[in-house]
Design an enzyme around this catalytic site. Sequence first.
Site: not given
Length: 408
Positions: A107-108, A11
Amino acid sequence: MAADRTILHCDCNGYYASVECLFRPELREVPMAVCGDPDSRHGIILAKNELAKRYGVVTAETIWQAKRKCPELTLVAPHHDAYSRISKQINEIYGQYTDRVEAFSIDESWLDVTGSLHLFGTGRQIADELRRRIREEIGVTISVGVSFNKVFAKLGSDYKKPDATTEITRENYRDILFPLPVRDMIFIGHRAAETLQKVGVKTIGDLAGTEMEKLTALLGKAGQTMWRYANGLDDAPVLRPDEQEAAKSIGNGITFAHNLETEQDVRAGILALADTVGRRLRRHKVKCTVVQLQIKDPDLKVISRQRSLERPTDLSGEIAREAMELLCEAWPKGKPIRMMSVTGAGLVGEGAAEQLNLFDSGEDRARRGQLEQALDAIEGRFGRGTVRRGSLLNSDIMSDRKRPGEDR
């Protein structure tokens, strides 16, 4: 019994804000936040850096709320093209360690590195190496959770930030996770958390210890899933990109800042939702053959309607027109609307055959398509919200809306 898998959840920390600092390093030295509309006090905070976080600035609050906490807060408009480009670079690094990389958001990502341990070391060693490489090669930091399933890996990456590795094992998961608030569990929304807390289920440990039958009575099938997650029984695989199912629909819904009652507000709401749906359809290079509309009134009564189209479309204007016609047919004029969603379903590829319409020339439609693609390009370069329809300029229907707050 099969051996445990080793799964990482990576993350990026304050992703949007971190990317902005790559291009403007001076922003690292001041409290700063990325927001949808820096010129409006009602704009929403999308991400913040660590300095702003120390003032209590949180994602999804309005600019005026954030400014009240931190008067010196520097506001920056988003640059979504840069976020997408750097996200791709980060996932390419992940792909050097395993072919099982499943993006959860921009973003993960989850990584199943079970088959790579003999090459790169333990799950923790791989996590630490990825943190170092992303920090040195990209310039942003990530937090990584390491565990034997996807849900616990996700909870691990959330547990300690920024730039940290947290390992959750069969031996320690009760000590680490059970004291956490039940709302920290993935896929448990605000309403479900409230329902659980009313019956005394306040922590993940409480959830794990509650009888499944009781949770099912409270929350239906979702209650069973929550119980399995809390007890470490998630067995969902990390999917390779070629295994991930294509979207069957693309939609957008919102609870408005105030009830919509006038035709002007209703039309503005539909246009705003349809704009987002059309833009996402074009980005994914698909068209919809069905438009769906869902409406909720202040008493939480919900209706859903849908209509098949004569030909596939990815044009926001056509989606808005169909949704507005559905609303006029199904909803009494002047009756308040609290929530509304517009969805394009029945997705097909851009090259799908289309039936010609004698009353709408292909030339006119192509021109509208070129216009909407041009607007996409402008927003891609300068950030979302750069271009707005004239009918939305004076509308405040979404001013104070709450959006699901991922720390981008």
